[in-house]
Design an enzyme around this catalytic site. Structure first.
Site, PDB file in Angstrom:
ATOM      1  N   GLU A 408      73.925  42.716  50.123  1.00 15.93           N
ATOM      2  CA  GLU A 408      75.172  43.389  49.747  1.00 15.93           C
ATOM      3  C   GLU A 408      76.317  42.480  50.186  1.00 15.93           C
ATOM      4  O   GLU A 408      76.331  41.992  51.321  1.00 15.93           O
ATOM      5  CB  GLU A 408      75.300  44.755  50.441  1.00 15.93           C
ATOM      6  CG  GLU A 408      76.638  45.427  50.097  1.00 15.93           C
ATOM      7  CD  GLU A 408      76.769  46.842  50.668  1.00 15.93           C
ATOM      8  OE1 GLU A 408      75.905  47.280  51.448  1.00 15.93           O
ATOM      9  OE2 GLU A 408      77.777  47.502  50.318  1.00 15.93           O
ATOM     10  N   ASN A 466      80.306  45.960  45.928  1.00 13.72           N
ATOM     11  CA  ASN A 466      80.993  47.265  45.961  1.00 13.72           C
ATOM     12  C   ASN A 466      82.166  47.258  44.982  1.00 13.72           C
ATOM     13  O   ASN A 466      82.930  46.308  44.923  1.00 13.72           O
ATOM     14  CB  ASN A 466      81.530  47.541  47.366  1.00 13.72           C
ATOM     15  CG  ASN A 466      80.406  47.756  48.356  1.00 13.72           C
ATOM     16  OD1 ASN A 466      79.741  48.792  48.336  1.00 13.72           O
ATOM     17  ND2 ASN A 466      80.162  46.767  49.191  1.00 13.72           N
ATOM     18  N   GLU A 498      77.683  48.774  43.281  1.00 16.65           N
ATOM     19  CA  GLU A 498      77.646  49.996  44.088  1.00 16.65           C
ATOM     20  C   GLU A 498      78.947  50.771  43.844  1.00 16.65           C
ATOM     21  O   GLU A 498      80.030  50.273  44.106  1.00 16.65           O
ATOM     22  CB  GLU A 498      77.470  49.656  45.570  1.00 16.65           C
ATOM     23  CG  GLU A 498      76.130  48.964  45.839  1.00 16.65           C
ATOM     24  CD  GLU A 498      75.823  48.779  47.322  1.00 16.65           C
ATOM     25  OE1 GLU A 498      76.613  49.277  48.162  1.00 16.65           O
ATOM     26  OE2 GLU A 498      74.796  48.153  47.625  1.00 16.65           O
ATOM     27  N   ASP A 528      76.722  54.885  45.566  1.00 11.62           N
ATOM     28  CA  ASP A 528      76.868  54.526  46.983  1.00 11.62           C
ATOM     29  C   ASP A 528      77.260  55.742  47.821  1.00 11.62           C
ATOM     30  O   ASP A 528      77.751  56.731  47.293  1.00 11.62           O
ATOM     31  CB  ASP A 528      77.960  53.446  47.073  1.00 11.62           C
ATOM     32  CG  ASP A 528      77.821  52.591  48.319  1.00 11.62           C
ATOM     33  OD1 ASP A 528      76.886  52.831  49.106  1.00 11.62           O
ATOM     34  OD2 ASP A 528      78.644  51.659  48.493  1.00 11.62           O
ATOM     35  N   GLU A 585      70.822  52.787  53.867  1.00 13.39           N
ATOM     36  CA  GLU A 585      71.600  51.829  54.663  1.00 13.39           C
ATOM     37  C   GLU A 585      71.725  52.340  56.086  1.00 13.39           C
ATOM     38  O   GLU A 585      71.447  53.499  56.380  1.00 13.39           O
ATOM     39  CB  GLU A 585      72.986  51.625  54.035  1.00 13.39           C
ATOM     40  CG  GLU A 585      73.868  52.844  54.128  1.00 13.39           C
ATOM     41  CD  GLU A 585      75.295  52.628  53.605  1.00 13.39           C
ATOM     42  OE1 GLU A 585      75.584  51.582  52.994  1.00 13.39           O
ATOM     43  OE2 GLU A 585      76.114  53.539  53.828  1.00 13.39           O
TER      44      GLU A 585
HETATM   45  P1  C2E Z   1      79.597  50.550  52.509  1.00 12.13           P
HETATM   46  O1  C2E Z   1      79.500  50.204  51.083  1.00 12.13           O
HETATM   47  O2  C2E Z   1      78.973  51.810  52.929  1.00 12.13           O
HETATM   48  O3  C2E Z   1      79.027  49.309  53.297  1.00 12.13           O
HETATM   49  C1  C2E Z   1      78.195  49.411  54.354  1.00 12.13           C
HETATM   50  C2  C2E Z   1      78.971  49.338  55.626  1.00 12.13           C
HETATM   51  O4  C2E Z   1      78.113  49.671  56.685  1.00 12.13           O
HETATM   52  C3  C2E Z   1      79.475  47.923  55.929  1.00 12.13           C
HETATM   53  O5  C2E Z   1      80.676  48.045  56.632  1.00 12.13           O
HETATM   54  C4  C2E Z   1      78.399  47.394  56.831  1.00 12.13           C
HETATM   55  O6  C2E Z   1      78.821  46.362  57.720  1.00 12.13           O
HETATM   56  C5  C2E Z   1      78.026  48.621  57.609  1.00 12.13           C
HETATM   57  N1  C2E Z   1      76.631  48.546  58.074  1.00 12.13           N
HETATM   58  C6  C2E Z   1      75.580  47.948  57.484  1.00 12.13           C
HETATM   59  N2  C2E Z   1      74.464  48.149  58.206  1.00 12.13           N
HETATM   60  C7  C2E Z   1      74.808  48.919  59.275  1.00 12.13           C
HETATM   61  C8  C2E Z   1      74.076  49.471  60.374  1.00 12.13           C
HETATM   62  O7  C2E Z   1      72.895  49.310  60.534  1.00 12.13           O
HETATM   63  N3  C2E Z   1      74.797  50.233  61.256  1.00 12.13           N
HETATM   64  C9  C2E Z   1      76.140  50.424  61.108  1.00 12.13           C
HETATM   65  N4  C2E Z   1      76.764  51.157  62.015  1.00 12.13           N
HETATM   66  N5  C2E Z   1      76.846  49.917  60.083  1.00 12.13           N
HETATM   67  C10 C2E Z   1      76.193  49.171  59.166  1.00 12.13           C
HETATM   68  P2  C2E Z   1      81.912  47.202  56.289  1.00 12.13           P
HETATM   69  O8  C2E Z   1      81.513  45.820  55.912  1.00 12.13           O
HETATM   70  O9  C2E Z   1      82.916  47.405  57.328  1.00 12.13           O
HETATM   71  O10 C2E Z   1      82.412  47.866  54.967  1.00 12.13           O
HETATM   72  C11 C2E Z   1      82.952  49.114  54.971  1.00 12.13           C
HETATM   73  C12 C2E Z   1      83.173  49.620  53.602  1.00 12.13           C
HETATM   74  O11 C2E Z   1      84.165  48.848  52.934  1.00 12.13           O
HETATM   75  C13 C2E Z   1      81.971  49.511  52.706  1.00 12.13           C
HETATM   76  O12 C2E Z   1      81.130  50.599  52.956  1.00 12.13           O
HETATM   77  C14 C2E Z   1      82.554  49.531  51.373  1.00 12.13           C
HETATM   78  O13 C2E Z   1      82.809  50.850  50.973  1.00 12.13           O
HETATM   79  C15 C2E Z   1      83.873  48.849  51.585  1.00 12.13           C
HETATM   80  N6  C2E Z   1      83.771  47.462  51.114  1.00 12.13           N
HETATM   81  C16 C2E Z   1      83.281  46.372  51.717  1.00 12.13           C
HETATM   82  N7  C2E Z   1      83.379  45.308  50.941  1.00 12.13           N
HETATM   83  C17 C2E Z   1      83.928  45.718  49.791  1.00 12.13           C
HETATM   84  C18 C2E Z   1      84.273  45.083  48.555  1.00 12.13           C
HETATM   85  O14 C2E Z   1      84.074  43.884  48.355  1.00 12.13           O
HETATM   86  N8  C2E Z   1      84.824  45.865  47.609  1.00 12.13           N
HETATM   87  C19 C2E Z   1      85.028  47.171  47.796  1.00 12.13           C
HETATM   88  N9  C2E Z   1      85.581  47.870  46.824  1.00 12.13           N
HETATM   89  N10 C2E Z   1      84.709  47.815  48.890  1.00 12.13           N
HETATM   90  C20 C2E Z   1      84.162  47.086  49.905  1.00 12.13           C
HETATM   91 CA    CA Z   2      78.084  53.741  53.177  1.00  8.45          CA
HETATM   92 CA    CA Z   3      78.116  49.668  49.577  1.00  7.48          CA
END
Ligand code: C2E
Ligand code: CA
Ligand code: CA
Length: 636
Positions: A408, A466, A498, A528, A585
């Site tokens: 991802e 995403n 997603e 998602d 996830e």
């Molecule tokens: P999401 O799509 O639910 O992405 C998963 C989030 O959970 C990511 O946070 C990831 O670092 C975190 N994560 C993954 N594995 C674990 C785990 O085992 N434990 C915990 N506690 N967390 C885990 P992140 O990178 O801070 O991203 C947060 C949200 O920001 C994402 O949620 C997604 O909705 C959004 N996001 C990130 N990148 C993009 C992007 O390029 N475009 C868009 N539109 N949204 C993005």
């Molecule tokens: Ca999520």
């Molecule tokens: Ca996601």
């Protein structure tokens, strides 16, 4: 002979009578049977006056065609006196028509109008040879002069009449011209006034709705702020923003949204007055200014009305539409400026959007926040322009083998001064200010580029990206994806998008069209944060999803909560029935993993398998893993 040029003026009765006397006199004095005044016409000659003598064969009105050798015609043509003493022996005259009437001698003179045109002749005829002595000829000449003097009078009268008529016509024409001119002038003045009014109106009003535009709002606000009494009166600016304005405009056209706004305003009631005005400072917002004494209850009523009207149904072409509206309010302080007030009301509206409250009042504390927000926004703009954004990649694995079968892509932004900025804040801000399109394109381009390289290293390697609801509402989104896949030569099946529920709520029709197109070209679609929304299951039926991604919040609480375990089980169960792939996830422990494997999880993602990591690190691990043949690496 050709036609004759002469004047056709009528000879007055009194003159005719005097001419009668003249010919009578001539006949009597010269002792001839006939004296005549002849009048020439274009094609014939006519007896105008004839002496009242015995044995006179001529009658008034007798006509003779021209060209038959008449004495009179000769006089006219040669413009001189003719005397024929006896026509009978005269070869030139023996066949002339008057002989048939018994007239064999003739003496005549031409008569002229004062302009030189011929009138006719005056003549005497005799049935005997007659030498017409000088005395008689002189007599005839004297009468010729008398008649010509009279003709001159007629001529002058006509001229006078003509001039009079001309003058009259000219006066009439001039009068009509003047009337016409004054009419045209009045019309032109009216036209200019109307044009001025129109220009003024357009200068101050929004074209689509007729509400005041930003400039006019500002002007009225400025004026009011200057004139009203801050001690006894208050003024509020209410900004109502419609977050789905764009999508309604895209789907139904700008006019349709204009109509919705007009209807919205109509339903609010509160007619415009000197204390209440409505404006449209931007395409997506309405602003209401309200001022006066004791307006607090009025403001509260108005807010209630706005909230009430906002949740109602609107109809566009018989289709039901809903408005997503947010309300920001600001109260004018003494020495407030119009521009700042409008800006603060707009900011309060944005805060309302974030807070989930029905409306939001602007306060001084917000100014500081606003400053930070603006600062961050300009940093983000710089980051996007300078390519300072980065993508991290988090492995997606097969739980049994821990083989990395995909990743991802997750956005990262580390600001040199502010440090790491959370994705939630970053994405939210980019969605608010429209930078999401640039940010989204960067993510898609980078992710697809990498996926192309990694798909050559690992069979069926799939990259997941995403997608923001705003991106999905763009009607060209599917084409953009197709174009990128083409450019980087990545088969569509290696790209997964997603999508969260919020993307589907905004505009179902646009979302469905876009998702259907993406599904057709073979892109994998996954829903998602599954389970966190209200209607997750219903979306699975409506849209062509291939997979669901159960939100990490369930996994995190699974260890302690029987309920969460039960929810995960039933979600997986239903997804399987719908033949959807299940991705989970947030897997952090082997304990969680074991449970989820047992329930039938297809793909796992979480710190257990690898945290999101920079591109190089991810690539190295992927490479190592392939060399090692499927061993997974714990990442710190
Ligand atoms: P999401 O799509 O639910 O992405 C998963 C989030 O959970 C990511 O946070 C990831 O670092 C975190 N994560 C993954 N594995 C674990 C785990 O085992 N434990 C915990 N506690 N967390 C885990 P992140 O990178 O801070 O991203 C947060 C949200 O920001 C994402 O949620 C997604 O909705 C959004 N996001 C990130 N990148 C993009 C992007 O390029 N475009 C868009 N539109 N949204 C993005
Ligand atoms: Ca999520
Ligand atoms: Ca996601």
């Amino acid at each position: 002979m050709g036609t004759f040029q002469t004047l056709d003026y009528k000879i007055p009765e009194s003159m005719q009578r005097s001419w009668q006397n003249i010919v009578n006199l001539i006949a009597k004095i010269a002792e001839v049977p006939t004296s005549l005044i002849m009048r020439i016409h274009p094609n014939h000659i006519e007896v105008n006056t004839v002496s009242e003598t015995q044995n006179n064969p001529y009658r008034v009105g007798d006509k003779e065609e021209l060209g038959h050798g008449l004495y009179c015609e000769h006089v006219i043509q040669h413009k001189q006196e003719l005397v024929v003493a006896n026509a009978l022996p005269d070869k030139a005259w023996c066949n002339n028509p008057d002989i048939k009437l018994g007239m064999i001698s003739y003496c005549g003179l031409p008569l002229y109008w004062p302009n030189g045109e011929t009138f006719g002749t005056i003549c005497m005829l005799d049935s005997r040879e007659n030498l017409f002595s000088d005395t008689y000829r002189q007599l005839l000449k004297t009468f010729k002069e008398a008649i010509e003097a009279q003709l001159a009078v007629v001529f002058q009268q006509h001229k006078l009449l003509r001039l009079n008529n001309e003058l009259k016509n000219r006066v009439e024409n001039r009068t009509t011209d003047l009337a016409q001119m004054s009419y045209s002038l009045t019309k032109e003045i009216d036209r200019r006034k109307a044009a001025e009014r129109q220009v003024n109106y357009q200068k101050n009003h929004d074209q689509g709705t007729g509400f005041l535009n930003r400039a006019a709002l500002e002007a009225i606000l400025e004026e009011t702020l200057e004139s009203f009494d801050h001690d006894s009166q208050s003024l509020v600016v209410i900004n109502v923003g419609f977050s789905n304005a764009r999508s309604i405009q895209t789907k139904y056209g700008f006019e349709a949204f204009d109509d919705v706004l007009k209807e919205f305003r109509f339903r609010l009631g509160h007619s415009e007055s000197s204390y209440f005005v409505t404006g449209r400072p931007s395409s997506n917002d309405l602003v209401i200014l309200l001022w006066g004494e004791d307006i607090e209850p009025k403001v509260q009523n108005l807010l209630d009305d706005i909230i009430h009207v906002s949740i109602g149904n609107f109809y566009i072409d018989n289709t039901e539409a809903h408005l997503h509206s947010y309300i920001g309010i600001v109260q004018a302080q003494e020495n407030g400026c119009a521009k700042q007030l409008l800006q603060n009301a707009c900011y309060a509206m944005l805060l309302c959007k974030e807070s989930g409250e029905p409306y939001c009042y602007f306060s001084e504390n917000h100014i500081h926040e606003l400053h930070n927000h603006n600062q961050l926004e300009s940093y983000l703009l710089q980051a996007v322009r300078n390519d300072d954004l980065m993508l991290y990649f988090q492995p997606k694995v097969l739980p049994y083998t821990h083989k990395w079968i995909g990743a991802e892509a997750l956005l990262r932004w580390r600001h040199p001064v502010l440090g790491d900025i959370s994705n939630e804040a970053l994405i939210h801000m980019a969605e608010q200010n429209g930078l999401i399109f640039e940010v989204g394109s960067f993510v898609l381009r980078t992710a697809i580029d990498k996926a192309k390289q990694w798909s050559e290293l690992v069979d069926n390697f799939k990259i997941a990206v995403n997608i923001s609801p705003i991106q999905l509402q763009n009607v060209n989104f599917a084409e953009q994806i197709e174009h990128l896949l083409d450019t980087f030569h990545l088969p569509a099946k290696f790209l997964e998008l997603e999508v969260t529920e919020s993307a589907l709520i905004a505009d179902e029709v646009v979302a469905r069209n876009t998702l259907n197109k993406l599904h057709e070209i073979g892109v994998t679609l996954s829903l998602d944060d599954f389970g966190t929304g209200y209607a997750s299951f219903s979306y699975l039926k409506k849209y062509p999803f291939d997979a669901i991604k159960i939100d990490k919040s369930f996994v995190q609480q699974m260890d302690n909560s029987e309920d969460d375990r039960a929810i995960i089980c039933s979600i997986i169960h239903i997804a399987k029935k719908l033949e959807l792939q299940v991705v989970i996830e947030g897997i952090e422990s082997t304990q969680q993993e074991q449970f989820l494997i047992g329930e039938g999880c297809d793909i796992g993602q979480g710190y257990l398998y690898g945290k999101p990591m920079p591109c190089n690190e991810f690539e190295q691990s992927l490479f190592n893993q392939n060399l090692l043949g499927g061993q997974y690496t714990y990442s710190s």
